[in-house]
Design an enzyme around this catalytic site. Structure first.
Site: not given
Ligand SMILES: Cc1cc2nc3c(=O)[nH]c(=O)nc-3n(C[C@H](O)[C@H](O)[C@H](O)COP(=O)(O)OP(=O)(O)OC[C@H]3O[C@@H](n4cnc5c(N)ncnc54)[C@H](O)[C@@H]3O)c2cc1C
Length: 309
Positions: A131, A134-135
Site C-alpha cells: 500500500c 499507507c507507507d
Molecule cells: C501493511 C498495511 C498498511 C496499511 N496502512 C494503512 C494506513 O496507514 N492507513 C490506512 O488508512 N489504511 C492502511 N492500510 C489499509 C487498511 O488496513 C485497510 O483498508 C483496512 O484494514 C480495511 O478494513 P476492513 O475492516 O474492511 O478489513 P480488514 O482490516 O482486512 O479486516 C477484515 C476482518 O475480517 C475477518 N475475516 C475474514 N474472513 C472472515 C471469515 N470468514 N469469518 C470471520 N471473519 C473473517 C478478518 O479476520 C479481519 O478481522 C494498510 C494495509 C496494510 C496491509
C-alpha cells in the site's frame, strides 16, 4: 438468537460494532483469522484522523475493540465457515457452531495477492509493502529508488504516488506493455521518474540477512537473464482477493468477488449489509472502511427497527 452478527474485526467491523453496541443491539463480532484486521500488520498509521503523531496499527485496533466492548459488543474468536442467507433468521456456522441472527454485517476485508516468495514474507513491513498510500511517505523510502511490481491500474497509481517521495520508481512488469487503462499507462510512461522494467519477474527480495530491503533479484522471462536492481522498498500491486468466498452465490458480487452494494451498504439480501475492503476496491483505507462500517451499523439498526425487533 442474535440481533446482529458482524463478520470481521477490522476497521469496518469494529466501527460497526461501536455503533450497533451504542444502539443497544449487543452485536456479536466474529473476528476471523485476523482479529483487528489488516492494520494490525503495520507499524505506524499516520493518516487516521485524531492522531497527530500517528498511532501503531495494533494499538489503534485494540482501542477500537475496547471502545466497542465498552458499549456491550461481544468479540468471538472464530471464523465463519458457511452462511445460509436464504431464509430468516440467517444462519452462520462459526467453527462448527450454528449461530442464528436477524441481521448480518459483512466486514471480512480483502487479502493482498502476494508474490509468494519466502523473502517477501520475511521482509513485509521491513521495506516490502502492499500500500503506497499507507507507507510511501515513510522516511525510509524518501529520496531512495523504489520498485513497484505489477502492470495494472493499481500498480500505475502506486508508481505515480511514489514519485512524490522516491528518487526513482522502477515499475517491474512481466509483460512488455502495461495492462492499465490507456490514460494511466500514458501518465506513467511519460513520467521521468518512472522507469519501466519490462518482461521481468521478481524472484527474490534482498536482503533477508540484513532485515531490510536493499534490492530485488529479477529474471527476464524472455531471455532467462538474471539481474539485481537496488532499491529501498518494494511495493507489490498485483491485485487483491476479497474474503467473500463463503457468501458466493448468495450475495451479489463482481467478477473479482467484491460484494456489490446499493444505496450505500445494502446487499441484494435485505438484512445483510456489507462494509470495508470486501466492498471497496477503490480507496482501501482504514478511515473509509470505518465510515462504511458506521453506515452499515445505522442501516442494520433501521432494518431491525423496521422489523419491530
Ligand atoms: C501493511 C498495511 C498498511 C496499511 N496502512 C494503512 C494506513 O496507514 N492507513 C490506512 O488508512 N489504511 C492502511 N492500510 C489499509 C487498511 O488496513 C485497510 O483498508 C483496512 O484494514 C480495511 O478494513 P476492513 O475492516 O474492511 O478489513 P480488514 O482490516 O482486512 O479486516 C477484515 C476482518 O475480517 C475477518 N475475516 C475474514 N474472513 C472472515 C471469515 N470468514 N469469518 C470471520 N471473519 C473473517 C478478518 O479476520 C479481519 O478481522 C494498510 C494495509 C496494510 C496491509
Amino acid at each position: 438468537m442474535e440481533k446482529v452478527v458482524i463478520i470481521g474485526a477490522g476497521c469496518a467491523g469494529l466501527t460497526a460494532a461501536v455503533y450497533t453496541a451504542r444502539a443497544g443491539l449487543q452485536p456479536l463480532v466474529v473476528t476471523g483469522p485476523q482479529p483487528g484486521g489488516l492494520l494490525t500488520t503495520t507499524t505506524t498509521v499516520e493518516n487516521y484522523p485524531g492522531f497527530p503523531d500517528g498511532i501503531g496499527g495494533y494499538e489503534l485496533m485494540e482501542r477500537m475493540q475496547k471502545q466497542a466492548e465498552r458499549f456491550g459488543a461481544r468479540i468471538r474468536l472464530g471464523t465463519v465457515e458457511s452462511a445460509d442467507l436464504s431464509a430468516r433468521p440467517f444462519a452462520l456456522v462459526v467453527d462448527g457452531e450454528r449461530i442464528e441472527t436477524e441481521a448480518v454485517i459483512v466486514a471480512s476485508g480483502a487479502s493482498h495477492r502476494r508474490l509468494g516468495l519466502e523473502s517477501e514474507a520475511k521482509l513485509e513491513n521491513k521495506g516490502v509493502s502492499y500500500c503506497a498510500t499507507c507507507d510511501g511517505a515513510l522516511p525510509v523510502f524518501r529520496n531512495k529508488p523504489l520498485v513497484v511490481v505489477g502492470g495494472g491500474d493499481s500498480a500505475c497509481e502506486e508508481a505515480l504516488y511514489l514519485t512524490r517521495f522516491a528518487s526513482a520508481v522502477h515499475l517491474v512488469h512481466r509483460r512488455d506493455q502495461l495492462r492499465a487503462s490507456k490514460i494511466m499507462a500514458e501518465r506513467v510512461l511519460s513520467n521521468p521518474k518512472i522507469v519501466p522494467v519490462w518482461n521481468c519477474v521478481v524472484t527474490e527480495i534482498l536482503d533477508v540477512a540484513q532485515g531490510r530491503v536493499t534490492g530485488v533479484r529479477l529474471r527476464n522471462v524472455k531471455t532467462g537473464a538474471e539481474s539485481v536492481l537496488e532499491c529501498a522498498g518494494v511495493f507489490i500491486a498485483i491485485g487483491h482477493v476479497p474474503n467473500t468466498g463463503v457468501f458466493r452465490s448468495q450475495l451479489e458480487m463482481d467478477d473479482a468477488g467484491y460484494i456489490i452494494t446499493r444505496n450505500g451498504v445494502r446487499t441484494n439480501v435485505p438484512g445483510v449489509f456489507a462494509a470495508g475492503d470486501c466492498v471497496d476496491k477503490v480507496y482501501r483505507q482504514a478511515v473509509t472502511a470505518a465510515g462504511m462500517g458506521c453506515a452499515a451499523a445505522i442501516e442494520a439498526e433501521r432494518y431491525l427497527t423496521g422489523m419491530g425487533k
